[in-house]
Scaffold this motif. Structure first.
Motif, short mmCIF file in Angstrom:
data_model
loop_
_atom_site.label_atom_id
_atom_site.label_comp_id
_atom_site.label_asym_id
_atom_site.label_seq_id
_atom_site.Cartn_x
_atom_site.Cartn_y
_atom_site.Cartn_z
N ARG A 100 1.06 -1.07 -0.12
CA ARG A 100 0.14 0.35 0.17
C ARG A 100 1.18 0.72 -0.17
N PHE A 101 1.05 2.42 -1.02
CA PHE A 101 1.25 3.09 -0.83
C PHE A 101 0.30 4.69 -0.86
N LEU A 102 0.48 5.73 -0.20
CA LEU A 102 -0.41 6.73 -0.17
C LEU A 102 -0.44 7.82 -0.83
N ASN A 103 -1.97 7.99 -1.37
CA ASN A 103 -1.91 8.55 -2.56
C ASN A 103 -2.50 10.65 -2.08
N ALA A 106 -0.44 15.95 -1.51
CA ALA A 106 0.44 16.90 -0.37
C ALA A 106 1.66 15.81 0.22
N HIS A 107 1.61 14.07 -0.09
CA HIS A 107 2.45 13.65 0.63
C HIS A 107 3.30 14.61 0.30
N TYR A 133 5.41 21.97 4.62
CA TYR A 133 6.18 22.57 5.46
C TYR A 133 6.58 23.82 4.65
N PRO A 134 6.01 24.81 4.79
CA PRO A 134 5.97 26.54 5.30
C PRO A 134 6.74 26.90 5.50
#
Length: 177
Positions: A100-103, A106-107, A133-134
């Motif tokens: 599983r990969f996060l989709n 913004a990652h 990460y501002p």
């Protein structure tokens, strides 16, 4: 050219084995055993020499049987939602192992962050529009309000020559200053 890379020959060998596995599957999709052998060899060489592989390469290799994961050919790829997050699920058709990969758009992977890059190394990028990460955005230059820059002396300036109110047309004449 960048600085010297440690174990350059080893990385070239890993790249060759990975590309060879792709070429074998592109020419003959039935020859998955040879592609699996190349990927397994690439994996064992990287493990033996303690080399870090790129995440994009690791995502295309099965951790169970070392086969090359190509959607529709050697694996199935599905989009799932779980607890409000989107996931990409890859299932190997050889050993049925799934990853599983996060989709999330913004990652950002750790390897893409500037902290992960060595100082002064080419390829170190700063995330300019990162919503996560501002504090990593580059500082904006302050406007210069101290002294406006004077025009260049050989610059041409346009001055109105005459104006005719009846036409509404203004004629400009250029003069060297």
């Amino acid at each position: 050219m960048a600085g010297q890379v440690k174990d350059r020959e080893a990385f070239q060998r890993l790249s060759f084995l990975y590309q060879a596995a792709h070429c074998v599957l592109a020419q003959d999709p039935e020859n998955q055993a040879l592609a699996r052998f190349y990927c397994h060899t690439e994996r064992t060489v990287a493990r033996r020499l303690v080399l870090r592989r790129d995440p994009s390469v690791k995502r295309t290799l099965c951790r169970g049987c070392s086969s090359l994961l190509l959607p529709g050919l050697t694996c199935t790829q599905r989009q799932r939602r779980c607890r409000g997050q989107r996931w990409t699920v890859q299932t190997c058709l050889t050993c049925q192992r799934s990853q599983r990969f996060l989709n999330d758009p913004a990652h950002v992977l750790w390897g893409d962050l500037p902290q992960a890059q060595l100082g002064g190394q080419p390829g170190a990028t700063v995330l300019e529009n990162s919503p996560i990460y501002p504090d990593l955005r580059p500082p904006q230059p302050l406007p210069s309000t101290v002294h406006p820059t004077p025009p260049h002396p050989a610059e041409e300036k346009a001055q109105p020559q005459s104006s005719r109110p009846s036409d509404g047309v203004t004629v400009f004449q250029t003069n060297k200053v």
